[in-house]
Design a protein around this motif. Structure first.
Motif, PDB file in Angstrom:
ATOM      1  N   ILE A  75      11.631  23.008  30.156  1.00  0.00           N
ATOM      2  CA  ILE A  75      12.026  23.136  28.755  1.00  0.00           C
ATOM      3  C   ILE A  75      12.995  21.992  28.432  1.00  0.00           C
TER       4      ILE A  75
ATOM      5  N   ASP B  96      14.778  17.025  29.837  1.00  0.00           N
ATOM      6  CA  ASP B  96      14.920  18.280  30.568  1.00  0.00           C
ATOM      7  C   ASP B  96      15.953  18.119  31.679  1.00  0.00           C
TER       8      ASP B  96
ATOM      9  N   CYS C  76      15.463  19.769  25.872  1.00  0.00           N
ATOM     10  CA  CYS C  76      16.414  19.923  24.747  1.00  0.00           C
ATOM     11  C   CYS C  76      16.726  21.390  24.474  1.00  0.00           C
ATOM     12  N   GLU C  77      17.108  22.084  25.541  1.00  0.00           N
ATOM     13  CA  GLU C  77      17.437  23.497  25.384  1.00  0.00           C
ATOM     14  C   GLU C  77      18.653  23.686  24.496  1.00  0.00           C
ATOM     15  N   SER C  78      18.571  24.715  23.668  1.00  0.00           N
ATOM     16  CA  SER C  78      19.686  24.980  22.753  1.00  0.00           C
ATOM     17  C   SER C  78      20.689  25.936  23.380  1.00  0.00           C
TER      18      SER C  78
ATOM     19  N   TYR D 254       7.340  16.698  24.862  1.00  0.00           N
ATOM     20  CA  TYR D 254       8.165  16.893  26.058  1.00  0.00           C
ATOM     21  C   TYR D 254       8.245  15.606  26.857  1.00  0.00           C
TER      22      TYR D 254
ATOM     23  N   SER E 195      13.706  21.668  19.333  1.00  0.00           N
ATOM     24  CA  SER E 195      14.549  22.044  20.461  1.00  0.00           C
ATOM     25  C   SER E 195      13.722  22.992  21.313  1.00  0.00           C
ATOM     26  N   ASN E 196      14.171  23.228  22.531  1.00  0.00           N
ATOM     27  CA  ASN E 196      13.421  24.086  23.459  1.00  0.00           C
ATOM     28  C   ASN E 196      11.960  23.644  23.554  1.00  0.00           C
TER      29      ASN E 196
ATOM     30  N   CYS F 165      17.597  13.959  23.069  1.00  0.00           N
ATOM     31  CA  CYS F 165      17.633  15.267  22.411  1.00  0.00           C
ATOM     32  C   CYS F 165      18.249  15.200  21.021  1.00  0.00           C
TER      33      CYS F 165
END
Length: 61
Positions: free
Chosen positions: A57, A51, A59-61, A46, A37-38, A28
């Motif tokens: 989703i 995840d 690399c969620e912020s 992806y 991101s996301n 990430c």
């Protein structure tokens, strides 16, 4: 000789040009450094390893 060297230099420069890749990022940090991101599971960027909670989703912020 000088012209041949310049031509060869051009070939080398083309050979070193970055190639666009549709592979997941290594991590990430690399994704965020590239401005991502996301990342949804439908994205070519992806990767399940991005995840943590496996919700689709990365690399969620």
């Amino acid at each position: 000789m000088l012209i041949a060297g310049a031509a060869l230099g051009g070939v080398v420069a083309v050979g070193l040009a970055p190639v666009a890749s549709a592979e997941p990022f290594r991590n990430c940090t690399a994704a965020r450094d590239a401005g991502y991101s996301n990342i949804p599971s439908t994205s070519e960027y992806y990767g399940e390893h991005l995840d943590r909670d496996l919700d689709g989703i990365g690399c969620e912020s």
